[in-house]
Design a protein around this motif. Sequence first.
Motif, PDB file in Angstrom:
ATOM      1  N   GLU A 100      -7.075   8.887  -2.580  1.00 20.79           N
ATOM      2  CA  GLU A 100      -6.966   8.387  -1.213  1.00 20.79           C
ATOM      3  C   GLU A 100      -6.984   6.860  -1.192  1.00 20.79           C
ATOM      4  OE1 GLU A 100      -9.288  10.444  -2.235  1.00 20.79           O
ATOM      5  OE2 GLU A 100      -8.584  12.359  -1.445  1.00 20.79           O
ATOM      6  N   PRO A 101      -6.209   6.254  -0.294  1.00 22.90           N
ATOM      7  CA  PRO A 101      -6.258   4.793  -0.154  1.00 22.90           C
ATOM      8  C   PRO A 101      -7.662   4.335   0.229  1.00 22.90           C
ATOM      9  CG  PRO A 101      -4.373   5.702   1.040  1.00 22.90           C
ATOM     10  CD  PRO A 101      -5.235   6.864   0.633  1.00 22.90           C
ATOM     11  N   VAL A 102      -8.031   3.161  -0.265  1.00 18.07           N
ATOM     12  CA  VAL A 102      -9.332   2.596   0.079  1.00 18.07           C
ATOM     13  C   VAL A 102      -9.324   2.188   1.543  1.00 18.07           C
ATOM     14  CG1 VAL A 102     -10.960   0.735  -0.404  1.00 18.07           C
ATOM     15  CG2 VAL A 102      -9.659   1.771  -2.278  1.00 18.07           C
ATOM     16  N   SER A 103     -10.365   2.570   2.251  1.00 14.63           N
ATOM     17  CA  SER A 103     -10.450   2.193   3.669  1.00 14.63           C
ATOM     18  C   SER A 103     -10.641   0.689   3.789  1.00 14.63           C
ATOM     19  CB  SER A 103     -11.629   2.910   4.330  1.00 14.63           C
ATOM     20  OG  SER A 103     -12.845   2.585   3.676  1.00 14.63           O
ATOM     21  N   ARG A 104      -9.975   0.095   4.761  1.00 15.38           N
ATOM     22  CA  ARG A 104     -10.034  -1.347   4.966  1.00 15.38           C
ATOM     23  C   ARG A 104     -11.295  -1.718   5.756  1.00 15.38           C
ATOM     24  NH1 ARG A 104      -5.385  -3.944   3.832  1.00 15.38           N
ATOM     25  NH2 ARG A 104      -5.834  -5.658   5.258  1.00 15.38           N
ATOM     26  N   ARG A 152       1.716   0.954 -13.885  1.00 15.70           N
ATOM     27  CA  ARG A 152       0.852   1.887 -14.593  1.00 15.70           C
ATOM     28  C   ARG A 152      -0.580   1.796 -14.091  1.00 15.70           C
ATOM     29  NH1 ARG A 152       1.587   1.143 -20.937  1.00 15.70           N
ATOM     30  NH2 ARG A 152       0.891  -0.929 -20.348  1.00 15.70           N
ATOM     31  N   TYR A 153      -1.013   0.583 -13.767  1.00 12.01           N
ATOM     32  CA  TYR A 153      -2.386   0.416 -13.293  1.00 12.01           C
ATOM     33  C   TYR A 153      -2.617   1.208 -12.009  1.00 12.01           C
ATOM     34  CZ  TYR A 153      -6.574  -1.367 -11.276  1.00 12.01           C
ATOM     35  OH  TYR A 153      -7.805  -1.436 -10.701  1.00 12.01           O
ATOM     36  N   ALA A 154      -1.669   1.135 -11.069  1.00  6.65           N
ATOM     37  CA  ALA A 154      -1.838   1.851  -9.802  1.00  6.65           C
ATOM     38  C   ALA A 154      -1.908   3.359 -10.044  1.00  6.65           C
ATOM     39  CB  ALA A 154      -0.693   1.515  -8.863  1.00  6.65           C
ATOM     40  N   ILE A 155      -1.027   3.872 -10.894  1.00  6.93           N
ATOM     41  CA  ILE A 155      -1.024   5.317 -11.170  1.00  6.93           C
ATOM     42  C   ILE A 155      -2.333   5.723 -11.826  1.00  6.93           C
ATOM     43  CG2 ILE A 155       0.151   7.172 -12.413  1.00  6.93           C
ATOM     44  CD1 ILE A 155       2.716   5.443 -12.251  1.00  6.93           C
ATOM     45  N   ARG A 156      -2.800   4.910 -12.760  1.00  7.40           N
ATOM     46  CA  ARG A 156      -4.059   5.209 -13.444  1.00  7.40           C
ATOM     47  C   ARG A 156      -5.220   5.194 -12.447  1.00  7.40           C
ATOM     48  NH1 ARG A 156      -3.623   1.552 -16.858  1.00  7.40           N
ATOM     49  NH2 ARG A 156      -2.639   2.696 -18.547  1.00  7.40           N
ATOM     50  N   ALA A 157      -5.210   4.252 -11.517  1.00 13.01           N
ATOM     51  CA  ALA A 157      -6.273   4.185 -10.510  1.00 13.01           C
ATOM     52  C   ALA A 157      -6.236   5.411  -9.605  1.00 13.01           C
ATOM     53  CB  ALA A 157      -6.136   2.903  -9.691  1.00 13.01           C
ATOM     54  N   TRP A 158      -5.034   5.917  -9.296  1.00 11.99           N
ATOM     55  CA  TRP A 158      -4.934   7.104  -8.445  1.00 11.99           C
ATOM     56  C   TRP A 158      -5.480   8.335  -9.140  1.00 11.99           C
ATOM     57  CZ3 TRP A 158       0.876   5.975  -7.021  1.00 11.99           C
ATOM     58  CH2 TRP A 158       0.925   4.827  -6.221  1.00 11.99           C
ATOM     59  N   GLN A 159      -5.468   8.353 -10.476  1.00  8.32           N
ATOM     60  CA  GLN A 159      -6.067   9.469 -11.199  1.00  8.32           C
ATOM     61  C   GLN A 159      -7.576   9.508 -10.986  1.00  8.32           C
ATOM     62  OE1 GLN A 159      -4.298   8.336 -15.056  1.00  8.32           O
ATOM     63  NE2 GLN A 159      -3.391  10.386 -15.134  1.00  8.32           N
ATOM     64  N   VAL A 160      -8.155   8.345 -10.691  1.00  2.40           N
ATOM     65  CA  VAL A 160      -9.590   8.268 -10.410  1.00  2.40           C
ATOM     66  C   VAL A 160      -9.862   8.516  -8.935  1.00  2.40           C
ATOM     67  CG1 VAL A 160     -11.623   6.761 -10.467  1.00  2.40           C
ATOM     68  CG2 VAL A 160      -9.933   6.670 -12.325  1.00  2.40           C
ATOM     69  N   MET A 190       0.847  -1.189   0.000  1.00  2.79           N
ATOM     70  CA  MET A 190       0.000   0.000   0.000  1.00  2.79           C
ATOM     71  C   MET A 190       0.886   1.243   0.000  1.00  2.79           C
ATOM     72  SD  MET A 190      -3.132   1.170   0.041  1.00  2.79           S
ATOM     73  CE  MET A 190      -4.157  -0.168   0.643  1.00  2.79           C
ATOM     74  N   TYR A 191       0.701   2.100  -1.005  1.00  3.17           N
ATOM     75  CA  TYR A 191       1.497   3.324  -1.107  1.00  3.17           C
ATOM     76  C   TYR A 191       0.850   4.441  -0.290  1.00  3.17           C
ATOM     77  CZ  TYR A 191       3.762   0.995  -5.054  1.00  3.17           C
ATOM     78  OH  TYR A 191       4.457   0.124  -5.844  1.00  3.17           O
ATOM     79  N   ASP A 192       1.689   5.252   0.383  1.00  2.00           N
ATOM     80  CA  ASP A 192       1.132   6.343   1.178  1.00  2.00           C
ATOM     81  C   ASP A 192       0.697   7.485   0.264  1.00  2.00           C
ATOM     82  OD1 ASP A 192       3.397   7.963   0.553  1.00  2.00           O
ATOM     83  OD2 ASP A 192       4.498   7.116   2.245  1.00  2.00           O
ATOM     84  N   LEU A 193       0.007   8.457   0.856  1.00  2.00           N
ATOM     85  CA  LEU A 193      -0.589   9.537   0.085  1.00  2.00           C
ATOM     86  C   LEU A 193       0.460  10.396  -0.601  1.00  2.00           C
ATOM     87  CD1 LEU A 193      -3.358  10.656  -0.612  1.00  2.00           C
ATOM     88  CD2 LEU A 193      -3.201  12.166   1.377  1.00  2.00           C
ATOM     89  N   GLU A 194       1.594  10.656   0.067  1.00  2.00           N
ATOM     90  CA  GLU A 194       2.636  11.487  -0.536  1.00  2.00           C
ATOM     91  C   GLU A 194       3.245  10.816  -1.761  1.00  2.00           C
ATOM     92  OE1 GLU A 194       3.388  14.625   0.104  1.00  2.00           O
ATOM     93  OE2 GLU A 194       1.659  14.503   1.434  1.00  2.00           O
ATOM     94  N   THR A 195       3.450   9.508  -1.700  1.00  2.00           N
ATOM     95  CA  THR A 195       3.972   8.780  -2.862  1.00  2.00           C
ATOM     96  C   THR A 195       3.007   8.885  -4.031  1.00  2.00           C
ATOM     97  OG1 THR A 195       5.143   7.218  -1.428  1.00  2.00           O
ATOM     98  CG2 THR A 195       4.708   6.514  -3.686  1.00  2.00           C
ATOM     99  N   ARG A 196       1.730   8.762  -3.768  1.00  2.00           N
ATOM    100  CA  ARG A 196       0.717   8.867  -4.814  1.00  2.00           C
ATOM    101  C   ARG A 196       0.732  10.264  -5.450  1.00  2.00           C
ATOM    102  NH1 ARG A 196      -4.255   5.236  -3.248  1.00  2.00           N
ATOM    103  NH2 ARG A 196      -3.216   3.581  -2.096  1.00  2.00           N
ATOM    104  N   LYS A 197       0.828  11.292  -4.589  1.00  2.00           N
ATOM    105  CA  LYS A 197       0.842  12.664  -5.101  1.00  2.00           C
ATOM    106  C   LYS A 197       2.074  12.923  -5.963  1.00  2.00           C
ATOM    107  CE  LYS A 197      -1.877  14.834  -1.397  1.00  2.00           C
ATOM    108  NZ  LYS A 197      -1.840  15.797  -0.263  1.00  2.00           N
TER     109      LYS A 197
END
Length: 252
Positions: A42-46, A31-39, A1-8
């Motif tokens: 925030e990480p999905v709550s568990r 690429r899939y993870a980056i593309r999903a972050w464009q949508v 699981m990538y943190d919010l700063e890494t995603r940004k």
Amino acid sequence: MYDLETRKRALTLVAQGRSLNSVSKQTGISRYAIRAWQVRLEPVSRTTHCPRCAPAPRPPENTAAYAYLLGLYLGDGCISPLRRRLYFLRIACADAWPGLIDSCVEAMRAVRPDNSVYRLQRQGCVMVTGYSKHWPCLLPQHGPGKKHNRRIALEPWQQEIVTAHPWEFVRGLVHSDGCRITNWTTKVVAGERKRYEYPRYFFTNRSDDIRKLFTDTLDQLGVAWRQTNAWNISVARRASVALMDKHVGPKY
């Protein structure tokens, strides 16, 4: 699981005009993870709760990941019972495409973040396997026998997700049962025979229903296609191939 700063940081590189492929290579993030972050950034709550088993059933939280996983499942996936109402979802991914394997793992985790996902090496492929009690309700196309021997139809809530994320669904289908190749032909020009090459996408599946789900979604996206034989769909027109290259691309 990538943190919010890494995603940004990854999305900042994309916003600078970098391609998903180059950002993926630089950061080591698929690429899939980056593309999903464009949508969804925030990480999905568990949560252990299944959205389909709730008193008021709802779609999975990460609908983009679900659309992609649904395409993978319809192509190369199966659900099998294990014990005590526990099921495992397996999707076969060829060793030749490590990026696809990563994308499959991330999509499965995004749809069921509390459940375990494993990579089981087999000859020539990796079986990406996730365990959950809820795969049959999340993927109601599950049933006995091969998919091409039984009816495959989307539930209304699934169709809504596919309509909202058509490229994710198409990408999942192509990543499972499709490919991008370079065709060639020859023409005589001014008395000299010359070779011409052009890219083309193929999707091959024995199920009439699954092929129709694929072509109906292509129609929604304005992608021209034709059926070349009983099981095969081809996308060869230049503008349509350009659309597929932009949103799907070759396996990697």
